[in-house]
Design a protein around this motif. Structure first.
Motif, PDB file in Angstrom:
ATOM      1  N   UNK A  50      34.653  44.136  45.092  1.00 45.85           N
ATOM      2  CA  UNK A  50      32.685  43.895  44.987  1.00 45.85           C
ATOM      3  C   UNK A  50      32.710  43.730  43.979  1.00 45.85           C
ATOM      4  N   UNK A  51      32.957  44.200  42.782  1.00 39.81           N
ATOM      5  CA  UNK A  51      32.606  43.575  40.366  1.00 39.81           C
ATOM      6  C   UNK A  51      32.473  42.347  40.804  1.00 39.81           C
ATOM      7  N   UNK A  52      34.295  42.145  41.071  1.00 34.89           N
ATOM      8  CA  UNK A  52      34.479  40.507  41.321  1.00 34.89           C
ATOM      9  C   UNK A  52      33.714  40.053  41.302  1.00 34.89           C
ATOM     10  N   UNK A  53      33.648  40.299  43.080  1.00 31.83           N
ATOM     11  CA  UNK A  53      32.843  38.839  43.598  1.00 31.83           C
ATOM     12  C   UNK A  53      31.495  39.011  43.193  1.00 31.83           C
ATOM     13  N   UNK A  54      30.841  39.608  43.270  1.00 32.68           N
ATOM     14  CA  UNK A  54      29.272  40.173  42.792  1.00 32.68           C
ATOM     15  C   UNK A  54      28.620  39.869  40.731  1.00 32.68           C
ATOM     16  N   UNK A  55      30.759  39.675  40.710  1.00 32.83           N
ATOM     17  CA  UNK A  55      29.231  39.904  38.863  1.00 32.83           C
ATOM     18  C   UNK A  55      28.850  38.612  38.301  1.00 32.83           C
ATOM     19  N   UNK A  56      29.456  37.253  39.528  1.00 39.34           N
ATOM     20  CA  UNK A  56      28.834  36.063  39.279  1.00 39.34           C
ATOM     21  C   UNK A  56      26.900  35.887  39.364  1.00 39.34           C
ATOM     22  N   UNK A  57      26.461  36.280  40.073  1.00 37.31           N
ATOM     23  CA  UNK A  57      25.178  36.793  40.285  1.00 37.31           C
ATOM     24  C   UNK A  57      24.671  37.930  39.086  1.00 37.31           C
ATOM     25  N   UNK A  58      25.165  38.384  38.543  1.00 35.36           N
ATOM     26  CA  UNK A  58      24.637  39.013  37.692  1.00 35.36           C
ATOM     27  C   UNK A  58      25.506  38.066  36.311  1.00 35.36           C
ATOM     28  N   UNK A  59      25.670  38.030  35.784  1.00 32.60           N
ATOM     29  CA  UNK A  59      26.668  37.475  34.635  1.00 32.60           C
ATOM     30  C   UNK A  59      25.581  36.068  34.473  1.00 32.60           C
ATOM     31  N   UNK A  63      23.334  33.360  32.506  1.00 33.21           N
ATOM     32  CA  UNK A  63      23.422  32.282  31.161  1.00 33.21           C
ATOM     33  C   UNK A  63      22.458  31.779  31.628  1.00 33.21           C
ATOM     34  N   UNK A  64      22.888  30.641  32.808  1.00 35.95           N
ATOM     35  CA  UNK A  64      22.080  29.894  33.935  1.00 35.95           C
ATOM     36  C   UNK A  64      20.452  29.810  33.588  1.00 35.95           C
ATOM     37  N   UNK A  65      19.746  31.427  33.934  1.00 40.25           N
ATOM     38  CA  UNK A  65      18.613  31.559  34.041  1.00 40.25           C
ATOM     39  C   UNK A  65      17.915  31.033  31.696  1.00 40.25           C
ATOM     40  N   UNK A  66      18.593  32.425  31.044  1.00 42.35           N
ATOM     41  CA  UNK A  66      18.493  31.863  30.143  1.00 42.35           C
ATOM     42  C   UNK A  66      18.782  30.258  29.419  1.00 42.35           C
ATOM     43  N   UNK A  67      19.115  29.660  30.041  1.00 39.06           N
ATOM     44  CA  UNK A  67      19.556  28.184  28.722  1.00 39.06           C
ATOM     45  C   UNK A  67      18.042  26.998  29.810  1.00 39.06           C
ATOM     46  N   UNK A  68      17.760  27.975  30.832  1.00 38.68           N
ATOM     47  CA  UNK A  68      16.327  27.283  30.946  1.00 38.68           C
ATOM     48  C   UNK A  68      14.765  26.773  29.371  1.00 38.68           C
ATOM     49  N   UNK A  69      14.262  26.167  30.565  1.00 43.32           N
ATOM     50  CA  UNK A  69      13.120  25.373  28.994  1.00 43.32           C
ATOM     51  C   UNK A  69      12.114  26.722  29.163  1.00 43.32           C
ATOM     52  N   UNK A 118      27.668  29.258  43.026  1.00 41.10           N
ATOM     53  CA  UNK A 118      27.394  28.118  43.052  1.00 41.10           C
ATOM     54  C   UNK A 118      25.613  28.976  43.279  1.00 41.10           C
ATOM     55  N   UNK A 119      25.389  30.069  43.742  1.00 37.78           N
ATOM     56  CA  UNK A 119      24.291  30.212  44.389  1.00 37.78           C
ATOM     57  C   UNK A 119      23.576  30.871  43.020  1.00 37.78           C
ATOM     58  N   UNK A 120      24.299  31.435  42.564  1.00 38.58           N
ATOM     59  CA  UNK A 120      23.580  32.213  41.449  1.00 38.58           C
ATOM     60  C   UNK A 120      22.989  30.589  40.315  1.00 38.58           C
ATOM     61  N   UNK A 121      23.773  29.684  39.977  1.00 39.77           N
ATOM     62  CA  UNK A 121      23.184  28.854  40.008  1.00 39.77           C
ATOM     63  C   UNK A 121      22.109  27.648  40.377  1.00 39.77           C
ATOM     64  N   UNK A 122      21.602  27.797  41.790  1.00 42.42           N
ATOM     65  CA  UNK A 122      20.796  26.672  42.197  1.00 42.42           C
ATOM     66  C   UNK A 122      19.408  27.518  41.781  1.00 42.42           C
TER      67      UNK A 122
END
Length: 251
Positions: A50-59, A63-69, A118-122
């Motif tokens: 669970x930790x591995x599978x869901x971690x991209x949705x946090x981390x 990272x992608x969010x705070x790179x946004x303008x 993918x989902x976290x990025x979009x």
């Protein structure tokens, strides 16, 4: 291809995956939890899975969010809080409450990890870069309707998980019929809560990216809820006949 065109392509891909997921899960139950079975290759500890599978949705989302303008604008930050309130709990708190000893196929973890990347990025990229959430969005009823649905779904989801966690005392094994709250109406109020959450997210963001996730959530969880409901009725002859699977009084 511009990044926005690439983003659009990925969102379309999420819709496509959702369309493929429904027939797949109607015929094949995902092989973990009560539906666990062999034949799916190497396995790993379920809590770690669970930790591995869901971690991209946090981390990765962060990272992608705070790179946004627009990352430090008020409305995107509010949307960030919504997203992370679900996924910090799901990725790093919920797994610690799972009883040790369970195994999950690595193939399932890999598929979940890839989708969450993918989902976290979009969604993150839309909220903090491509979307336009001015302060005036705080006065838009769509935002607060979405937030309200998200918070309601979150509370339902957490309450349902708590009921399941309390079913077995230390040392007990096996399954019991969950009772109380929405469990008197449906077999899977935890899934119903998630459906409300991500429907709320789609409304609050008013975006195709958010809609794609809401559609995928339904495509993934509704067939799984139907499998759970069927499993309960087969395992427990005294299972309450009036319960629906996932949507009270409907399905």
């Amino acid at each position: 291809m511009s990044e926005l065109e690439f983003h659009t392509l990925l969102v379309q891909g999420v819709f496509l995956v959702a369309a493929l997921t429904v027939p797949a899960l109607l015929f094949i139950s995902a092989p973990y939890g009560r539906h666990a079975r062999g034949g799916w290759g190497p396995q790993m500890d379920t809590r770690l899975a669970w930790m591995v599978m869901e971690s991209p949705s946090v981390l990765w989302f962060s990272a992608v969010f705070f790179a946004g303008a627009h990352a430090w604008s008020l409305v995107p930050l509010l949307l960030l809080v919504l997203w992370q309130s679900h996924y910090v709990q799901r990725a790093f708190i919920f797994p610690l409450k799972i009883r040790p000893g369970g195994l999950t196929p690595v193939s399932v973890v890999a598929m979940g990890f890839a989708f969450n990347l993918v989902n976290a990025y979009v969604n993150a990229r839309w909220v903090s870069e491509f979307g336009r959430y001015e302060l005036s969005w705080l006065l838009d009823p769509r935002l607060w309707l979405g937030v309200g649905l998200f918070v309601l779904g979150y509370r339902i989801n957490r309450r349902a998980d708590a009921v399941l966690a309390a079913l077995r005392r230390p040392g007990e094994t096996g399954y019991k019929i969950p009772r109380g709250g929405l469990y008197e109406l449906i077999s899977c109020p935890n899934y119903f809560g998630e459906l409300l959450e991500w429907t709320g997210w789609a409304i609050a963001t008013w975006s195709v990216a958010g809609l794609s996730f809401a559609v995928f959530t339904a495509a993934n969880l509704v067939p799984r809820a139907l499998s759970h409901h069927k499993w309960y009725k087969q395992k427990f002859p005294d299972y309450p006949p009036g319960r629906k699977a996932v949507i009270p009084f409907v399905l």
